[in-house]
Motif scaffolding. Structure first.
Motif, PDB file in Angstrom:
ATOM      1  N   LYS A 213      -4.742  -7.672 -11.149  1.00  0.00           N
ATOM      2  CA  LYS A 213      -6.115  -7.616 -10.610  1.00  0.00           C
ATOM      3  C   LYS A 213      -5.508  -6.915  -9.859  1.00  0.00           C
ATOM      4  N   ARG A 214      -4.963  -6.465  -9.164  1.00  0.00           N
ATOM      5  CA  ARG A 214      -5.005  -5.464  -7.721  1.00  0.00           C
ATOM      6  C   ARG A 214      -3.623  -4.245  -8.000  1.00  0.00           C
ATOM      7  N   PRO A 215      -3.539  -3.973  -9.214  1.00  0.00           N
ATOM      8  CA  PRO A 215      -2.444  -2.505  -9.132  1.00  0.00           C
ATOM      9  C   PRO A 215      -2.811  -1.075  -8.318  1.00  0.00           C
ATOM     10  N   LEU A 216      -1.865  -0.149  -7.908  1.00  0.00           N
ATOM     11  CA  LEU A 216      -1.101   0.375  -7.448  1.00  0.00           C
ATOM     12  C   LEU A 216      -0.053   1.425  -8.203  1.00  0.00           C
ATOM     13  N   ALA A 239      -6.666   1.729 -10.283  1.00  0.00           N
ATOM     14  CA  ALA A 239      -5.857   1.975  -9.603  1.00  0.00           C
ATOM     15  C   ALA A 239      -6.222   2.691  -8.637  1.00  0.00           C
ATOM     16  N   GLY A 240      -5.437   2.379  -7.841  1.00  0.00           N
ATOM     17  CA  GLY A 240      -5.407   3.093  -5.898  1.00  0.00           C
ATOM     18  C   GLY A 240      -3.901   4.038  -6.138  1.00  0.00           C
ATOM     19  N   LEU A 241      -4.014   5.101  -6.208  1.00  0.00           N
ATOM     20  CA  LEU A 241      -2.520   5.998  -6.267  1.00  0.00           C
ATOM     21  C   LEU A 241      -1.955   6.764  -4.871  1.00  0.00           C
ATOM     22  N   LEU A 242      -0.705   5.865  -4.833  1.00  0.00           N
ATOM     23  CA  LEU A 242      -0.023   6.283  -3.474  1.00  0.00           C
ATOM     24  C   LEU A 242       1.099   7.658  -3.829  1.00  0.00           C
ATOM     25  N   THR A 243       1.331   8.562  -3.161  1.00  0.00           N
ATOM     26  CA  THR A 243       3.001   9.349  -3.914  1.00  0.00           C
ATOM     27  C   THR A 243       3.391   9.931  -2.882  1.00  0.00           C
ATOM     28  N   SER A 244       4.739  10.574  -3.031  1.00  0.00           N
ATOM     29  CA  SER A 244       5.327  10.831  -2.133  1.00  0.00           C
ATOM     30  C   SER A 244       4.756  12.316  -2.365  1.00  0.00           C
ATOM     31  N   ASN A 245       5.746  12.808  -1.195  1.00  0.00           N
ATOM     32  CA  ASN A 245       4.768  14.108  -1.177  1.00  0.00           C
ATOM     33  C   ASN A 245       5.371  15.672  -2.135  1.00  0.00           C
ATOM     34  N   SER A 246       6.563  14.931  -3.020  1.00  0.00           N
ATOM     35  CA  SER A 246       6.648  15.723  -4.353  1.00  0.00           C
ATOM     36  C   SER A 246       5.797  15.758  -5.376  1.00  0.00           C
ATOM     37  N   GLY A 247       4.588  14.684  -5.025  1.00  0.00           N
ATOM     38  CA  GLY A 247       4.002  13.938  -6.403  1.00  0.00           C
ATOM     39  C   GLY A 247       2.623  14.174  -5.610  1.00  0.00           C
ATOM     40  N   ARG A 248       2.477  15.389  -4.746  1.00  0.00           N
ATOM     41  CA  ARG A 248       1.088  15.160  -4.131  1.00  0.00           C
ATOM     42  C   ARG A 248       0.264  16.656  -5.597  1.00  0.00           C
ATOM     43  N   ILE A 259      -4.797   7.735  -3.284  1.00  0.00           N
ATOM     44  CA  ILE A 259      -5.013   7.647  -1.240  1.00  0.00           C
ATOM     45  C   ILE A 259      -3.594   8.137  -1.405  1.00  0.00           C
ATOM     46  N   GLY A 260      -3.253   8.771  -1.862  1.00  0.00           N
ATOM     47  CA  GLY A 260      -1.809  10.386  -1.632  1.00  0.00           C
ATOM     48  C   GLY A 260      -0.383   9.628  -0.397  1.00  0.00           C
ATOM     49  N   ASN A 261       0.152  10.694   0.069  1.00  0.00           N
ATOM     50  CA  ASN A 261       1.116  10.409   0.715  1.00  0.00           C
ATOM     51  C   ASN A 261       0.940   9.719   2.163  1.00  0.00           C
ATOM     52  N   PHE A 262       0.403   8.275   2.082  1.00  0.00           N
ATOM     53  CA  PHE A 262       0.165   7.577   2.934  1.00  0.00           C
ATOM     54  C   PHE A 262       0.929   6.552   2.925  1.00  0.00           C
ATOM     55  N   ALA A 263       1.438   5.916   1.920  1.00  0.00           N
ATOM     56  CA  ALA A 263       2.191   4.733   1.694  1.00  0.00           C
ATOM     57  C   ALA A 263       2.790   4.242   3.019  1.00  0.00           C
ATOM     58  N   GLN A 347     -12.841  -0.612  -4.992  1.00  0.00           N
ATOM     59  CA  GLN A 347     -14.190   0.066  -3.060  1.00  0.00           C
ATOM     60  C   GLN A 347     -12.710   0.195  -1.273  1.00  0.00           C
ATOM     61  N   LYS A 348     -11.518  -1.118  -1.972  1.00  0.00           N
ATOM     62  CA  LYS A 348     -11.103  -1.201  -0.691  1.00  0.00           C
ATOM     63  C   LYS A 348      -9.653   0.323  -1.078  1.00  0.00           C
ATOM     64  N   VAL A 349      -9.574   0.367  -2.598  1.00  0.00           N
ATOM     65  CA  VAL A 349      -8.915   1.825  -2.303  1.00  0.00           C
ATOM     66  C   VAL A 349      -8.836   2.285  -1.562  1.00  0.00           C
ATOM     67  N   HIS A 350     -10.411   3.236  -2.063  1.00  0.00           N
ATOM     68  CA  HIS A 350     -11.449   3.929  -1.065  1.00  0.00           C
ATOM     69  C   HIS A 350     -11.692   3.309   0.157  1.00  0.00           C
ATOM     70  N   ASP A 351     -11.619   2.525   0.557  1.00  0.00           N
ATOM     71  CA  ASP A 351     -11.460   2.517   1.736  1.00  0.00           C
ATOM     72  C   ASP A 351     -10.249   2.296   2.936  1.00  0.00           C
ATOM     73  N   VAL A 352      -9.576   2.647   2.303  1.00  0.00           N
ATOM     74  CA  VAL A 352      -7.636   2.225   2.296  1.00  0.00           C
ATOM     75  C   VAL A 352      -7.921   4.435   2.983  1.00  0.00           C
ATOM     76  N   ARG A 353      -8.412   4.822   1.357  1.00  0.00           N
ATOM     77  CA  ARG A 353      -8.195   6.448   1.402  1.00  0.00           C
ATOM     78  C   ARG A 353      -8.997   7.523   2.871  1.00  0.00           C
TER      79      ARG A 353
END
Length: 556
Positions: A213-216, A239-248, A259-263, A347-353
């Motif tokens: 229900k709340r995948p990343l 889902a929301g997408l987090l990345t390492s620096n190398s996955g950007r 979201i990016g490299n902001f974990a 929307q929560k993913v977008h807000d964090v982004r």
């Protein structure tokens, strides 16, 4: 003819012509190198038939080939000398090995009849091949001139096989002269196919994803080449997408689910805590990207990696997916039924982004203007090659948007001084768009000679030198941890005089409103240029950046 008159002796084909034939077969038209008495035939042929980019130091040769490989999607070729020359290249080969970069390093070797004799032949070094094995995924000596083409093709087959690592070939000087294109034995080098994946594990992963229900998703460098499939799964899941620096940039960072490299930010960590499932793809969960392994992730963790040893190494895996990320992600997309995440999760993913970007933009003060100018002025296909310096580590690795992974070039191993040569290599790979190098005054000083290489290449590359008169990252770390400042305040060159001596266009900026006009002017030149940024003149003053390195104390 007098003794002072030059004589040109025509020569027949050599091993250099064999090398050129092999490279053309693979679509390679650019080679980086330092000429030596132990690679003359190779350099002569490459310079005659292809684009030979002369560098000043062997470490920079490999860095440039590495940058070329990452930006082009092909493999990069580095030509160095034997002995000390090969040793100089070793540190940069470690970077290519760490990054999984496809670099073909060809180094000379003394005459084959004297190898192993220890009689002091010029440039002789014991156990050179063992050194090459240590810094490469593949290393080999050419022992017969008739084997040169087959040996080169075997090394290239290794480069093209997953997992990718660099390859080294040492080529005795006499066999460079004596290898003839018409005498080569047949080639039988084959690229290894990707390993088959477990279909039952994929089915189980698809079932878990469908119920989340709340995948990343957390994408690392192992997601390279799977951008289309990853984007389809990302949007199919909501889902929301987090990345390492190398996955950007595997999925363009202007996508509203990235979201990016902001974990490790407070908002990123909070979102991980609220998530009920994490799919990680080809990431090592490096210490600096997981709060020294203390970052919490969801208990349901699907881990996809080509290397089975990586699965569960840092975080336990509920489901292990071993194999090629593109094939497995495509299978997950095909098997995923309709999915209904919690209302408001996207929307929560977008807000964090938005929250993490707004917070960093405010914190970096006057740097924000520079970051915005770079993104507005550069082409989406432009490479931003970054050295280890505060602007790179603080905002270049996070806030400056990347739209494809090939444009996101930085020293994955964290070595200082490699960014300039990587940028030269990238600029040679993408001559149709400008390349920008982000470097500090301390890092640039490691290889100042490569500014001459840049000037000689004519590459469309703008070097940004952020000058804080020393090693600012380490200075901040010393201050934050109660150390006296030691070894960080450096004697810094006058970059204006230096640029003038190399005939490089130069501007010095610092205060508000000064950077963007200078960048526009430099980009319009369509060639090399240098812009020095006086960090102390930035307004508002940026917040301090302290690297996320664990410093042990008695209590922790």
């Amino acid at each position: 003819m007098s003794l002072t008159q030059e004589a040109t002796v025509p020569r027949g084909p050599t091993g250099g012509d064999v090398l050129v034939r092999v490279l053309r077969r693979h679509g390679i038209d650019t080679v980086f190198g330092v000429i030596s008495i132990h690679n003359l035939p190779l350099v002569e042929a490459v310079d005659r038939e292809l684009n030979f980019v002369a560098m000043r130091h062997e470490a920079a040769v490999v860095n440039a080939a590495d940058g070329y490989a990452r930006a082009s999607g092909k493999f990069g070729v580095a030509l160095t000398s034997t002995g000390t020359g090969a040793g100089n290249a070793a540190g940069s080969m470690v970077e290519a090995l760490t990054a999984g970069s496809r670099v073909l390093h060809i180094t000379g070797q003394i005459d084959s009849e004297f190898m192993g004799s220890n009689r002091g032949v010029i440039h002789e070094v014991p156990r050179q091949l063992q050194m090459l094995h240590a810094v490469s995924g593949y290393a080999r000596t050419i022992f017969n001139g008739k084997d040169a083409e087959a040996d080169l093709e075997e090394a290239i087959a290794h480069l093209l096989s997953a997992p990718h690592t660099p390859a080294s070939i040492e080529w005795p000087t006499d066999l460079q002269y004596l290898a003839h294109p018409d005498d080569q034995r047949p080639v039988d080098a084959r690229v290894k196919p990707a390993p088959a994946y477990d279909t039952r594990a994929v089915a189980e992963a698809a079932r878990l994803l469908a119920g989340a229900k709340r995948p990343l998703i957390w994408a690392g460098g192992g997601a390279a080449g799977a951008g289309k499939e990853l984007a389809a799964l990302l949007h199919g899941l909501g889902a929301g997408l987090l990345t390492s620096n190398s996955g950007r940039g595997v999925v363009p960072e202007d996508d509203h689910l990235v979201i990016g490299n902001f974990a490790t930010t407070p908002a990123g960590a909070r979102l991980l805590g609220e998530s009920d499932l994490l799919l990680s793809i080809g990431t090592h969960f490096r210490s600096n990207e997981t709060q020294h392994y203390s970052l919490k992730i969801p208990s349901t963790h699907i881990q996809l990696d080509l290397n089975p040893d990586a699965v569960g190494r840092v975080y336990p895996a509920t489901v292990s997916l071993v194999g090629d990320s593109r094939a497995i992600l495509d299978a997950l997309v095909q098997q995923l039924p309709g999915h209904s995440p919690d209302p408001g999760w996207a929307q929560k993913v977008h807000d964090v982004r938005r929250e993490v970007r707004d917070a960093l933009t405010t914190y970096i003060g006057g740097y924000a203007e520079i970051c915005h100018s770079l993104r507005e002025r550069l082409d989406r296909r432009s490479v931003v090659a970054r050295d280890v310096t505060i602007p790179s580590s603080q905002w270049g690795n996070r806030l400056l948007e990347m739209y494809s992974r090939e444009t996101n070039i930085f020293p994955l191993g964290g070595g200082i001084g490699q960014g300039l040569a990587m940028g030269i290599g990238a600029a040679c790979a993408r001559p149709e768009v400008p390349t920008v190098v982000i470097a500090g005054d301390g890092g640039l000083a490691v290889h100042l000679g490569e500014l001459a290489s840049l000037a000689g290449s004519g590459a469309w590359c703008v070097v940004l030198v952020f000058n804080d008169a020393g090693y600012g990252v380490l200075r901040n770390m010393q201050r934050a941890n109660g150390f006296a400042e030691a070894g960080v305040d450096l004697h810094t060159p006058d970059f204006a005089l230096l640029a003038r001596s190399l005939d490089l266009p130069f501007r010095r900026v610092g205060g508000p409103g000064t950077f963007d006009p200078a960048l526009a002017e430099a980009l319009a030149l369509r060639g090399p240029a240098v812009i020095e940024i006086d960090v102390n003149a930035l307004e508002p003053a940026p917040g301090a950046f302290v690297p996320p390195v664990h410093v042990p104390t008695a209590d922790h």
